[in-house]
Design an enzyme around this catalytic site. Sequence first.
Site: not given
Length: 147
Positions: A11, A68, A70, A101, A136
């Site tokens: 963004d 973005c 955060t 994993h 996994h």
Amino acid sequence: MKIKKIVIGSDHAGYELKEKVKAHLENRGITVFDVGTDSTDSCDYPMFADALCKKIQLGEFERGILVCGTGIGMSIAANKHKGIRAACCSDTYSAKMTRQHNDANVLCFGARVIGEGLACDLTDLFTDTDYEGGKHARRVAMLDELL
Ligand code: RB5
């Protein structure tokens, strides 16, 4: 094994870091497809997460990177897509482990959280680290059943 191509998006808050990470990837010989945004003008991150995830769902790209402010909004939006396993990382251990994993296929980070150097290190671990499979695989398959 290093991937050959990747899709990237951001963004407005992530735009400048996206451009730096894009140049870094290209310098490493990785072809980059950019879904935008293309400026620091205010925009809505879910739109770009959706555009990027659709490219992965269609099989056009194996992996993508979303930036973005955060990294959190992008990861929430990306994880609403079937087959997408997005990890928001701000340390190198997590970036490596989420490939090994979780077979993460989208890496998210925050331009207001980390700097260019760490973003590039996370990117390199994400593009170069193989999924371990084995024990996994059952858990990763369970993730796909949740949506
Ligand atoms: C935009 O101001 C900001 O909210 C966005 O970039 C992101 O951090 C959301 O999770």
